[in-house]
Each structure stands twice: as C-alpha cells, then as structure tokens.
Design a protein around this motif. Structure first.
Motif, mmCIF file in Angstrom:
data_model
loop_
_atom_site.group_PDB
_atom_site.id
_atom_site.type_symbol
_atom_site.label_atom_id
_atom_site.label_comp_id
_atom_site.label_asym_id
_atom_site.label_seq_id
_atom_site.Cartn_x
_atom_site.Cartn_y
_atom_site.Cartn_z
ATOM 1 N N ASP A 103 30.733 34.835 38.367
ATOM 2 C CA ASP A 103 31.535 33.617 38.273
ATOM 3 C C ASP A 103 32.071 33.421 39.692
ATOM 4 N N GLY B 206 39.056 30.664 37.516
ATOM 5 C CA GLY B 206 40.405 30.100 37.523
ATOM 6 C C GLY B 206 40.418 28.721 38.162
ATOM 7 N N ASN C 33 47.167 32.006 25.990
ATOM 8 C CA ASN C 33 47.557 30.597 26.108
ATOM 9 C C ASN C 33 48.151 30.151 24.768
ATOM 10 N N TRP D 93 51.140 34.064 31.560
ATOM 11 C CA TRP D 93 49.815 33.439 31.465
ATOM 12 C C TRP D 93 49.566 32.684 32.763
ATOM 13 N N ALA E 2 46.348 31.752 33.750
ATOM 14 C CA ALA E 2 45.176 30.871 33.549
ATOM 15 C C ALA E 2 44.101 31.076 34.611
ATOM 16 N N SER E 3 44.180 32.200 35.327
ATOM 17 C CA SER E 3 43.057 32.728 36.119
ATOM 18 C C SER E 3 42.851 34.123 35.551
ATOM 19 N N MET E 4 41.689 34.355 34.932
ATOM 20 C CA MET E 4 41.473 35.678 34.339
ATOM 21 C C MET E 4 41.621 36.783 35.385
ATOM 22 N N TYR F 286 41.936 36.025 25.029
ATOM 23 C CA TYR F 286 41.457 34.658 24.878
ATOM 24 C C TYR F 286 40.591 34.672 23.620
ATOM 25 N N LEU G 288 35.701 32.309 27.086
ATOM 26 C CA LEU G 288 35.202 33.051 28.246
ATOM 27 C C LEU G 288 33.753 33.479 28.043
ATOM 28 N N GLU H 261 32.128 37.137 32.937
ATOM 29 C CA GLU H 261 33.586 37.259 32.877
ATOM 30 C C GLU H 261 33.949 38.494 32.038
HETATM 31 P P1 AHM Z 1 36.770 28.956 34.738
HETATM 32 O O1 AHM Z 1 35.739 30.036 34.915
HETATM 33 O O2 AHM Z 1 36.151 27.601 34.557
HETATM 34 O O3 AHM Z 1 37.834 29.001 35.749
HETATM 35 O O4 AHM Z 1 37.452 29.235 33.287
HETATM 36 C C1 AHM Z 1 37.913 30.515 32.967
HETATM 37 C C2 AHM Z 1 39.412 30.568 32.997
HETATM 38 C C3 AHM Z 1 39.937 31.975 32.998
HETATM 39 O O5 AHM Z 1 40.090 32.417 34.320
HETATM 40 C C4 AHM Z 1 41.267 31.840 32.299
HETATM 41 O O6 AHM Z 1 41.650 33.020 31.631
HETATM 42 C C5 AHM Z 1 41.033 30.717 31.323
HETATM 43 O O7 AHM Z 1 39.914 29.986 31.815
HETATM 44 C C6 AHM Z 1 42.209 29.803 31.205
HETATM 45 O O8 AHM Z 1 41.960 28.873 30.237
HETATM 46 P P2 AHM Z 1 43.055 27.788 29.754
HETATM 47 O O9 AHM Z 1 43.105 26.784 30.846
HETATM 48 O O10 AHM Z 1 42.461 27.283 28.464
HETATM 49 O O11 AHM Z 1 44.341 28.502 29.562
#
Ligand code: AHM
Ligand code: MG
Length: 336
Positions: free
Chosen positions: A112, A116, A211, A245, A247-249, A265, A278, A283
C-alpha cells in the motif's frame, strides 16, 4: 557507541540468520524508496503534491496525487534490480510484470504505497506498508507471464514485512520473522538508524482504536465488546479504557507497537458484500505479521489473519489486532 544503520543490520542478518542476499537488497531498495516518499510527503503544498488526481483506483477510491507518486516511486525503484518477479499494489488493478529488459528475481512485493490517504492533506501521519512473498517456482522463468494467482498465498508465507511511517519522525518498522526492529531516518546521514531494538506489544491494555461513527452498522460481538469498553469501571471489564482513532492504520498500529492497545476495523452492514474495509494482502497481512512478531495477536474475529487463504489480490478482511488479551476476548465473543 557506533550506530547500527539498516544496511549494517541487514548484512548482520545475512550472516547470523541466513537472510538471503537478494532479500537484503530488496529491503534496502524498499527503504530507499520510502526515503524518497518521505521527502515528497514532507514538502506538502510547497511541492505541489497535495490534493487529488481526479482518478479512481480499482476499489473506486479517489486517488490522491501522493498515492500515485508513491506508487510510481516504489515501482521504479524495484523493477530493475533483479530481486523481484512481480509487484502488486493498492493503486493498481492487476499484478505488475517486471519489464522483459530486466532480470527476474525470486520474490514478490505487495504494498500500500501511501496508507491513510484521508490524512494526506491535513498533515497527519501517513505511511507505506509492504509485504514480501516468495514467487512460486512455476512463475520464475523469464518468459512466464505473472498473474494474480502467484500472489495468493496466506500471510504465514511472508518472508518479510514492514511499514514506513511519515510522522514527526520518519521510521521504518521491519520484521524478517525473528522479532521486530524499528529504525529512525537520520536526515543528516540519509540513513535509517536502529533505534528500537526489540519492539514488543504489551499483553494487556486499556486503550482501543475503532471508528465509532460506524457503530450502528457493526455486528453483535463488536457492539457487545465496545459497550463493555465504554462501560469502564462500572461494566464487566472493571476498568476504564481510553480511545484513539487516527484513521491511518500505520499510525494506529505504530502506537500499539509503542504502548499497546487494540485496533479494530470490523466488517459492518454498510456494504454487506465486503468483509471489512482493509485489504488482506497489503494491509492486514503485513501488519499482522509485525504484530505477531512483537508478541501481539491478530484475527478477523474468527480466525488468525495470517492463516487466511487469499482469493483475490484486493480482498478485504475484518481486522482485530494488538494486545493479546483483548484480541482473544473479542475473538471469543465472535465464536460464542
Ligand atoms: P487507504 O489505504 O485508502 O488510506 O485506507 C485505509 C485506511 C486505514 O489506514 C485506516 O485505518 C482506515 O482506512 C480509516 O478508515 P475510516 O476513514 O473509515 O476511518
Ligand atoms: Mg491503506
């Protein structure tokens, strides 16, 4: 005390742990590509790299400029060295063939390029996740066309996995299957330097990451578990939990590798045909390999993620990973 760079660490691994020289070279090239991505990410608006491309990837997600730049950097860095038989990425529909003018190697690289994506434009940590597999023998000859099937191996077959995190510091976290090491990019030296010798996930935790806005779509075991976490001291778990949270794994997993925690998730009812958001190959599998190597656990609620036999390159999966005790608790709720 002399500093151990990534290069030196990898050379020592070839001596003491029989890491093949071509795997060492592959990791070095991935690390070099991550340095270049880090450079572009850090330029932000000054480099004109923020915003969208106006295109979608195979999964229907809008591609950011930096998603595409990072993908190109990884492809260009890795295609000519002779250590790979092919690559696959979140940003490409199909497996990437090594051009015929270059020699073919024994490994497959899956990544990937910039995880994020929703955080790119808001200056929050993002990262690159990668996984290395052996290429099955039948695809190794120079004339053989590679297809998706070569990649469809369970996560237990990974020979290496890692991620780079582009945050206040750029770090590279790596496992070769014998523990987890952390390297910090020294920008003056231009090298990743070993700064985290033996990364371990504490078995217990009082911190979770999910989330919460998807709560009404979750399945019963996840609802029950999160209700118990929220009930804190007055609930059945008899302790208070904190929530994060990002939102970047990469950033959420990095926090868990640093101080413990649980990341979820789960699949939900928004898109019933998809078993989670995911992706398994680039990932969930690399992150699960790292987390297990650091003493944590990772499941999809029912089985160990690393045991899942993939059916397609962009397959999605529920992810529950982190401190062992909590992963085991929520996995047990799924099985009840
Ligand atoms: P991406 O690969 O398009 O960035 O999506 C993956 C990301 C993860 O890093 C994160 O855990 C998740 O999507 C966050 O999702 P959300 O925006 O639904 O909370
Ligand atoms: Mg991602």
């Amino acid at each position: 005390m002399s500093r151990v760079t990534l290069s030196r660490y990898l050379i020592e691994q070839t001596r003491s742990n029989n890491t093949p020289a071509d795997l060492r070279f592959l990791i070095e090239v991935v690390a070099r590509a991550c340095k270049e991505i880090s450079h572009h990410v850090s330029k932000g608006a000054l480099g004109g790299v923020l915003g969208s491309m106006g295109t979608e990837n195979v999964q229907g997600e809008v591609q950011k400029k930096l998603d595409v730049i990072s993908n190109d950097i990884l492809l260009e860095a890795n295609e000519w060295g002779g250590h790979l038989a092919g690559m696959a990425s979140e940003e490409m529909d199909n497996a990437y063939q090594i051009p015929g003018r270059y020699p073919k190697g024994a490994y497959l690289l899956v990544f990937d390029p910039l995880d994020g994506s929703s955080n790119i434009d808001v200056n929050v940590s993002v990262g690159t996740i990668f996984s290395v597999l052996r290429c099955p023998n039948e695809y190794l000859s120079q004339n053989e066309t590679l297809n998706e099937n070569a990649f469809l191996q369970p996560g237990t077959e990974q020979v290496a996995a890692g991620y780079a995190i582009y945050g206040p510091q750029t770090m590279l976290i790596l496992t070769l299957g014998n523990g987890v090491k952390g390297f910090t990019l020294d920008r003056e030296l231009g090298s990743f330097v070993l700064t985290h010798e033996n990364i371990c996930v504490p078995e217990t935790t009082a911190e979770f990451a999910i989330n919460m806005s998807n709560q009404r779509h979750w399945e019963a075991p996840v609802k029950r578990y999160v209700d118990e976490l929220l009930a804190g001291e007055t609930g059945p778990l008899q302790k208070n939990y904190n929530m994060r949270w990002i939102a970047s794994m990469v950033a959420d997993v990095h926090r868990i590798l640093t101080r413990g925690g649980l990341f979820m998730y789960p699949r939900d009812a928004r898109e019933p045909s998809k078993p989670g958001k995911l992706r398994l190959m680039y990932e969930a599998n690399p992150m699960s390999f790292i987390i297990e190597q650091a003493g944590g656990a990772s499941t999809n609620g029912y089985e160990r993620i690393l045991d899942i036999k993939p059916e397609s390159l962009h397959q999605r999966v529920s992810v529950i990973l982190g401190s062992k005790q909590e992963v085991e608790r929520v996995t047990a709720y799924h099985k009840e």
